[in-house]
Design an enzyme around this catalytic site. Structure first.
Site, mmCIF file in Angstrom:
data_model
loop_
_atom_site.group_PDB
_atom_site.id
_atom_site.type_symbol
_atom_site.label_atom_id
_atom_site.label_comp_id
_atom_site.label_asym_id
_atom_site.label_seq_id
_atom_site.Cartn_x
_atom_site.Cartn_y
_atom_site.Cartn_z
ATOM 1 N N ASP A 286 -7.876 -31.397 3.602
ATOM 2 C CA ASP A 286 -7.220 -30.350 2.829
ATOM 3 C C ASP A 286 -8.177 -29.185 2.575
ATOM 4 O O ASP A 286 -9.346 -29.386 2.258
ATOM 5 C CB ASP A 286 -6.758 -30.931 1.486
ATOM 6 C CG ASP A 286 -6.092 -29.879 0.622
ATOM 7 O OD1 ASP A 286 -5.061 -29.333 1.051
ATOM 8 O OD2 ASP A 286 -6.609 -29.596 -0.478
ATOM 9 N N GLU A 328 -6.737 -28.721 8.092
ATOM 10 C CA GLU A 328 -5.742 -27.878 7.423
ATOM 11 C C GLU A 328 -6.442 -26.564 7.105
ATOM 12 O O GLU A 328 -6.999 -26.376 6.027
ATOM 13 C CB GLU A 328 -5.209 -28.536 6.153
ATOM 14 C CG GLU A 328 -3.986 -27.833 5.573
ATOM 15 C CD GLU A 328 -4.260 -26.907 4.393
ATOM 16 O OE1 GLU A 328 -3.435 -26.028 4.139
ATOM 17 O OE2 GLU A 328 -5.307 -27.045 3.731
HETATM 18 C C1 OTU Z 1 -3.774 -26.726 0.480
HETATM 19 O O1 OTU Z 1 -3.266 -25.465 0.843
HETATM 20 C C2 OTU Z 1 -2.603 -27.596 0.088
HETATM 21 O O2 OTU Z 1 -1.747 -27.755 1.179
HETATM 22 C C3 OTU Z 1 -1.919 -26.994 -1.096
HETATM 23 O O3 OTU Z 1 -0.732 -27.668 -1.435
HETATM 24 C C4 OTU Z 1 -2.900 -27.009 -2.238
HETATM 25 O O4 OTU Z 1 -2.357 -26.318 -3.326
HETATM 26 C C5 OTU Z 1 -4.237 -26.370 -1.871
HETATM 27 O O5 OTU Z 1 -4.704 -26.713 -0.573
HETATM 28 C C6 OTU Z 1 -5.302 -26.833 -2.829
HETATM 29 O O6 OTU Z 1 -5.561 -28.192 -2.644
HETATM 30 O O7 OTU Z 1 -3.702 -22.337 -0.495
HETATM 31 O O8 OTU Z 1 -1.163 -22.067 -0.347
HETATM 32 O O9 OTU Z 1 -5.913 -20.724 2.946
HETATM 33 O O10 OTU Z 1 -5.575 -23.091 3.820
HETATM 34 O O11 OTU Z 1 -5.767 -24.803 2.070
HETATM 35 C C7 OTU Z 1 -1.743 -23.120 0.372
HETATM 36 C C8 OTU Z 1 -5.663 -21.749 2.003
HETATM 37 C C9 OTU Z 1 -3.199 -23.163 0.171
HETATM 38 C C10 OTU Z 1 -4.851 -22.762 2.689
HETATM 39 C C11 OTU Z 1 -4.611 -24.059 2.059
HETATM 40 C C12 OTU Z 1 -4.013 -24.262 0.744
#
Ligand code: OTU
Length: 654
Positions: A286, A328
């Site tokens: 993540d 991700e």
């Molecule tokens: C991820 O996403 C998760 O999928 C989200 O659900 C979380 O809120 C977040 O991390 C924190 O754990 O900002 O709007 O560029 O790559 O990491 C989604 C940022 C997010 C993204 C992503 C993030």
């Protein structure tokens, strides 16, 4: 002490062997082989991050001890899985690999509910199941599970760790791999480490990034990107208990871990290996980009982050060889690409394809999609994309401005258009999406919403226009048809096959109301599943369509691997590509418009090397003289028609 890898390895091996519990002594030869094989890479990575430390070799030895110890407590089943995956590491290249993702609570109430849905997963051909974060997290301050307060406890509302282990085993027994999140960039501020930091324990103060005042945070913020500018502006939060500022890239209760401290790396490796031993086969890294900080940079995708990922890999190859990683990184495509490597993330979300699928649907043109993919789709043959249409997060328009400029599109304006289109503000738009995190400083914004609502179903049902309902269903199936055929594991955002629309109940929820991502995280009611049985319901049509995609994909050997050739068929709304694998070939034609499209027959004949073909998706043979017609939003999966048995193969005339 020397830092020379050969000397170190020689010193470490006896220490590692000695640390093994007596009854596991038989595992040593295999472990020794894996340690020896992976040591050079591990050493190099560890040295790059921590080589300047006086205790470098002690730290490295401690990390190896964690890996070895973890392996000795791995179950026999998982050990068998390890040897299998060492022999055949590339299961993800199989045309039979199909993914699904859901929230445990929303989809099935709890882990037992998930287990009872195994037949449902199988009905869609799912072999890869990503269960969204299911660990203990603070009520109301959980970011949908992404603020973990204990990686070793399942959220009690969902079940126990034993239930999870059992589920992993049951899924495996049914040919489904379990995928979980590894929320490695941050913990909840209620994680034990954070709680102890709040009490002033030095060891744990070093686990996070603290600052006495705003001076350094202000300097950092000059080059940082705000992730949640609307509800969690900036990247630092004030910690009342300590009267210090703490780094929080995401929400103010998600504290970024300090990986410049090797104790943090080791502690997180322990959590990672714990999950591996539960039976998880893929960990979704993540927010992978954010784990290393350096003044004057964006603190995203720094060189050290790639090194960290390599280190996780080396440890996994030693302790739990079956474990793979999925990146991700919803960032610029150049950066996305750098995470994808056999020794980094073997799998990666494909945010570019996702965003541009929606882009093509809005513009009815495939030029940006094709232009971008033609140069960016190819990845190492030992890695694979995980392709998706929708997920639990927003859609960020992360295409490259340079790619766009090359075909005369201004990235900034185009993103504005897309935001307007998908929030339904653009005249004639079919979409009913919601804005997410508008940033007044940069003009940047993202979009939320359920697949069906973004594709026009919500509007069509409200306005009771049958033709539009048909088109909306066709749009959903078109997008999924692309991800089922283009190369990579297709990931079904469960609920999409049931035509689930935006759920507006989050607006009445005190905690969730300002986070529009909840619109696409509905609770699954019995009625949703039952709708599949009523022939008039969109759910019936979609579910049938998804099953057909799954059936066709599993039959099409040509859809294995990740190689894809994009073909220009001189029709603006059509995306065409040809797939070859194991001596078989398939040509896919996708029409992104509500108008009929046409492609010259000889183009297809030339590619397939045949004069007659079959559409394996529609299960029809094609008879076309000059032009192949593609209905609105139709997708054709063409293969050369098989010759009748008994007839001799004719020489191909040129
Ligand atoms: C991820 O996403 C998760 O999928 C989200 O659900 C979380 O809120 C977040 O991390 C924190 O754990 O900002 O709007 O560029 O790559 O990491 C989604 C940022 C997010 C993204 C992503 C993030």
């Amino acid at each position: 002490m020397s830092t020379d890898p050969e000397i170190l390895l020689r010193n470490f091996l006896p220490v590692l062997q000695k640390a093994m519990p007596k009854k596991t002594a038989g595992l040593w030869p295999d472990l020794e082989r894996r340690v020896t094989q992976n040591f050079p890479a591990l050493h190099e990575a560890f040295y790059a991050l921590y080589g300047h430390r006086y205790d470098f070799s002690d730290q490295l030895q401690k990390l190896l001890l964690v890996a070895v110890k973890s392996n000795t407590s791995r179950s026999t089943d998982l050990r068998a899985l390890d040897s299998e995956s060492e022999k055949k590491p590339d299961w993800f290249q199989d045309n039979k690999a199909i993914g699904g993702v859901c929230y445990v609570k929303q989809f099935a109430g709890n882990l037992n509910g998930i287990r009872s849905r195994i037949p449902y997963f199988k009905s869609l051909g799912i072999t890869y199941l990503h269960l969204m974060p299911l660990f203990e997290c603070p009520e109301g301050r959980s970011d949908g599970g992404y603020a973990v307060s204990n990686y070793r406890n399942v959220d009690p509302a969902l079940g126990s760790m034993d239930d999870l282990k059992q589920l992993a085993a049951d899924l495996r027994g049914e040919g489904i791999r379990l995928v979980l999140d590894f929320v490695y960039n941050h913990t909840s501020d209620e994680h034990e480490w954070a709680m102890r930091a709040k009490k002033g324990e030095h060891k744990y103060l070093d686990y996070y990034h603290f600052f006495p005042d705003r001076r350094i945070p202000d300097q950092f913020e000059q080059t940082l990107r705000e992730i949640f500018p609307e509800e969690s502006p900036g990247s630092f939060s004030h910690c009342e208990e300590l009267d210090l500022w703490v780094w929080t890239s995401f929400k103010n209760y998600q504290w970024d871990l300090n990986y410049s401290n090797p104790n943090v790396l080791r502690a997180m490796v322990e959590e990672m290996l714990f999950l591996a031993n539960v039976g998880v086969e893929v960990l979704r890294l993540d927010a992978v980009a954010f784990a290393w900080k350096q003044m004057g940079t964006m603190c995203e995708s720094l060189e050290q982050v790639y090194t960290l990922v390599e280190m996780f890999n080396c440890v996994a190859r030693i302790a739990s060889p079956a474990l793979l990683f999925k990146s991700e990184a919803i960032v610029h495509p150049d950066e996305v690409a750098r995470y994808i490597a056999p020794d980094r993330c073997q799998l990666s979300y494909n945010p570019l394809l996702m965003a541009l699928l929606w882009e093509a649907l809005a513009t009815r043109k495939t030029d940006l999609l094709e232009h971008s993919l033609a140069r960016r789709f190819a990845v190492d043959p030992d890695t694979q994309w995980v392709n998706y249409v929708r997920c639990h997060d927003d859609i960020g328009w992360t295409f490259s401005d340079e790619d766009a400029a090359e075909i005369g599109i201004n990235g900034y304006d185009h993103r504005r258009f897309l935001n307007e289109f998908y929030t339904g503000k653009f005249e004639g738009s079919f979409a009913r999406g919601l804005p997410f995190q508008y940033n007044a400083k940069t003009g940047d914004a993202r979009v939320c919403g359920a697949t069906a609502s973004l594709a026009g179903l919500e509007k069509a049902l409200k306005e009771e226009t049958d033709v539009e309902v048909e088109l909306a269903i066709a749009r959903v199936l078109l997008l999924y048809s692309v991800i089922f055929s283009i190369g990579g594991i297709p990931l079904i955002y469960l609920g999409d096959e049931l035509a689930m629309l935006n759920d507006y109940s989050y607006l009445d929820d005190e905690v969730r109301h300002d986070d529009t991502r909840w619109a696409q995280r509905p609770r699954f009611e019995k009625s949703h599943f039952l709708a599949v049985k009523s022939p008039d319901a969109p759910a019936h049509r979609l579910y049938k369509g998804f099953r057909n995609l799954s059936r066709a994909r599993r039959k099409a050997v040509a859809l294995g691997g990740n190689h894809c050739d994009f073909v220009d068929v001189a029709e603006a709304s059509v995306l065409a590509y040809s797939r070859k694998f194991d001596g078989q070939q398939l040509l896919v034609l996708n029409n992104f418009s509500e108008r009929r499209a046409e492609v010259a027959v000889d183009v297809v004949q030339k590619i397939l090397g045949a004069s007659k073909f079959m559409d394996v998706l529609g299960a029809k043979s094609m008879t076309a003289k000059q032009l192949i017609e593609i209905a609105p939003y139709q997708s054709l999966w063409l293969v050369a028609a098989s010759r009748r048995p008994g007839r001799k193969k004719k020489a191909v005339s040129t």
